[in-house]
Design an enzyme around this catalytic site. Structure first.
Site, PDB file in Angstrom:
ATOM      1  N   CYS A 102       0.814  -1.217   0.000  1.00 29.51           N
ATOM      2  CA  CYS A 102       0.000   0.000   0.000  1.00 29.51           C
ATOM      3  C   CYS A 102       0.846   1.265   0.000  1.00 29.51           C
ATOM      4  CB  CYS A 102      -0.904   0.053   1.233  1.00 29.51           C
ATOM      5  SG  CYS A 102      -2.231  -1.150   1.222  1.00 29.51           S
ATOM      6  N   CYS A 139      10.288  -1.015   9.366  1.00 30.37           N
ATOM      7  CA  CYS A 139      10.608  -2.140   8.482  1.00 30.37           C
ATOM      8  C   CYS A 139      11.933  -1.908   7.764  1.00 30.37           C
ATOM      9  CB  CYS A 139       9.489  -2.331   7.466  1.00 30.37           C
ATOM     10  SG  CYS A 139       9.853  -3.556   6.187  1.00 30.37           S
ATOM     11  N   CYS A 158       6.233 -12.099   6.709  1.00 32.46           N
ATOM     12  CA  CYS A 158       6.211 -10.801   7.383  1.00 32.46           C
ATOM     13  C   CYS A 158       5.053 -10.677   8.375  1.00 32.46           C
ATOM     14  CB  CYS A 158       6.125  -9.690   6.345  1.00 32.46           C
ATOM     15  SG  CYS A 158       5.867  -8.047   7.031  1.00 32.46           S
TER      16      CYS A 158
END
Length: 510
Positions: free
Chosen positions: A12, A280, A426
């Site tokens: 996204c 991340c 993830c």
């Protein structure tokens, strides 16, 4: 390159815009949002949507969504549906928790006791199953399979002690953040306000930009002191094309109110004591555009440092360094610089072979690499070549490239990977194959060079990656006069390495 081929993608991108000053504005808000989303196209290619408002009424939302790339979803006719607007938010999507269909397109819009809200979400909730059950037990029906709808419905819930006559949106947002620790960067639009929210761990990126007057073609008449509007985006790379300058990041746990007047921090929700932030780390390795800025540093510079660190950890006798175009190029340049070897192109990319290219038969499928890349054999014939890649996921993409180079005259082909082996899924916003599919968990990994046809293969260590990412951050923080204040707000430096180590920042709930 391998990540792109095998579907390991960010899912996204979010973008918002609000005009400053007097409304109705002369700023073309829908067009600004569309161009902002084009700058985030690499974060999602399945669907896109924009919701705009004139800001006068909480009911006056205009919505357009569709499947496909930004330039397919938005054209002159569809943009007309979004006028006249003073603010709006947009979203581009690659699905993880929800299947790819129109009903899962964002932003989501729901009616609340105090008018409509629109929500755009980047991330994936680690406790989505429990939250889905909780909402259903309270009689809330869910129309999509996306966990982003859970966020929208949780915001629609009235938190304790809220007066029915007025909406306390900060309390609602904090209630949401208490319900789910990660992973989300959110844009929430209500009437004439955009709220920008980042989870307490800061797992997904979010930053703010300031729209300044464009001026004439020579830059004359440009007044940088004037603010035409505010924008908020998953990545700062989307700012330049719309005439915005980078303002600042949204901090982990921060709730920011963006109005036509200013940008204001309403609250910062802390993490549990002792927990570091968990941005991340693969945003640096692959997902982000190289010109984006995270944590005060450009992604390109981090990738180059990764290449330099890889050269320290894994030198090799060779004649030249190259890469598979083009995401690993900064790392390859860093590796070449540190080793004192020339950087030379060995492949050229056919940019018109897209992800949706139809493979009509087995022969063409097997020739996929030859179709996508041309070989610059004069540059490496009879030479020992080091190829830098960002990752080897399954091993079946780099292998044909090695074969192609050997057949075209390479004497030796050594593979150096500018990130550690991916060993775990993830669960926090990145679509990664199952644990069993990852080459690092399969028997072939113990003799990977032989399996893919290389003379040698070495990955960057986890420690090397972390040090490359954090080196500049630590140096900058040591020089900040406001170090104590900064520490109290954002806590210890940390990055999520769960896909590499299995060490997730929060407990996963399924």
């Amino acid at each position: 390159m391998e990540l792109e081929e095998l579907g390991i993608r960010e899912e996204c991108g979010v973008f918002g815009c609000i005009a400053a000053g007097v409304w109705p504005t002369e700023l073309d808000v829908p067009h600004v949002i569309t161009l902002g989303l084009v700058g985030l196209q690499h974060r999602g290619q399945e669907s896109a949507g924009i919701v705009t408002s004139d800001g006068e009424s909480s009911q006056a939302f205009k919505v357009h969504k569709g499947m496909g790339l930004i330039n397919h979803v938005f054209n002159a006719d569809s943009l007309k549906k979004l006028y006249v607007s003073n603010l709006g938010i947009g979203h581009t999507r690659y699905s993880t928790s929800g299947i790819s269909e129109l009903q899962n397109c964002q932003p989501f819009v729901v009616e609340t006791l105090h008018g409509k809200i629109a929500v755009a979400h980047n991330g994936e909730l680690t406790n989505a199953v429990r939250l889905r059950r909780k909402l259903m037990r309270h009689g809330v029906g869910l129309s999509t399979s996306s966990d982003s709808e859970l966020i929208t419905q949780l915001l629609a819930f009235t938190p304790p002690l809220e007066n029915d006559d007025t909406a306390d949106w900060v309390a609602r947002i904090k209630n949401l953040m208490n319900e789910t620790p990660t992973s989300y960067s959110l844009l929430i639009m209500h009437k004439d306000i955009i709220y920008a929210v980042r989870d307490p761990y800061g797992n997904r990126p979010l930053c703010i930009g300031r729209l300044i007057p464009v001026g004439d073609i020579n830059g004359k008449g440009k007044d940088n002191s004037e603010t035409e509007g505010w924008v908020v985006s998953s990545e700062s790379c989307s700012f330049l094309s719309i005439g915005a300058e980078y303002y600042r990041e949204v901090l982990p746990g921060e709730i920011v109110k963006i109005s036509r007047y200013d940008v204001q921090t309403l609250d910062v929700v802390p993490r549990p004591e002792g927990d570091p932030s968990a941005f991340c780390i693969f945003e640096y390795v692959y997902f982000a555009r190289p010109d984006s800025i995270f944590e005060g540093q450009m992604v390109y510079s981090v990738r180059r440092r990764c290449g330099q660190q890889l050269a320290i950890e894994a030198p090799v006798e060779a004649d030249l360094v190259s890469t598979v175009p083009e995401s690993a190029t900064p790392a390859a340049l860093g590796y070449a610089q540190k080793c004192g070897l020339p950087y030379v192109e060995v492949l050229c990319k056919n940019r018109y072979v897209g992800r949706t290219f139809i493979q009509p038969n087995m022969r063409l499928r097997q020739l996929g690499v030859a179709k996508k890349f041309g070989v610059l054999s004069d540059n490496f014939k009879g030479k020992r070549v080091v190829i830098i890649d960002d990752s080897i996921v399954r091993g079946n993409t780099i292998s044909p490239i090695i074969k192609l180079l050997r057949e075209s005259g390479a004497k030796e082909v050594h593979i150096r990977v500018a990130s550690p082996p991916i060993r775990f899924p993830c669960y926090m916003g990145i679509n990664i194959p199952t644990k069993e599919e990852l080459i690092a968990n399969r028997p072939e990994f113990h003799d990977l060079a032989n399996y893919i046809g290389a003379d040698s293969v070495v990955y960057l260590s986890v420690e090397g990656l972390v040090s490359s990412v954090q080196e500049s951050i630590k140096a900058r923080k040591e020089n900040e006069n406001s170090l104590k204040t900064q520490k109290s707000r954002v806590g210890k430096i940390g990055h999520c390495t769960a896909c590499l180590t299995g060490d997730y920042p929060v407990e996963l709930e399924w």
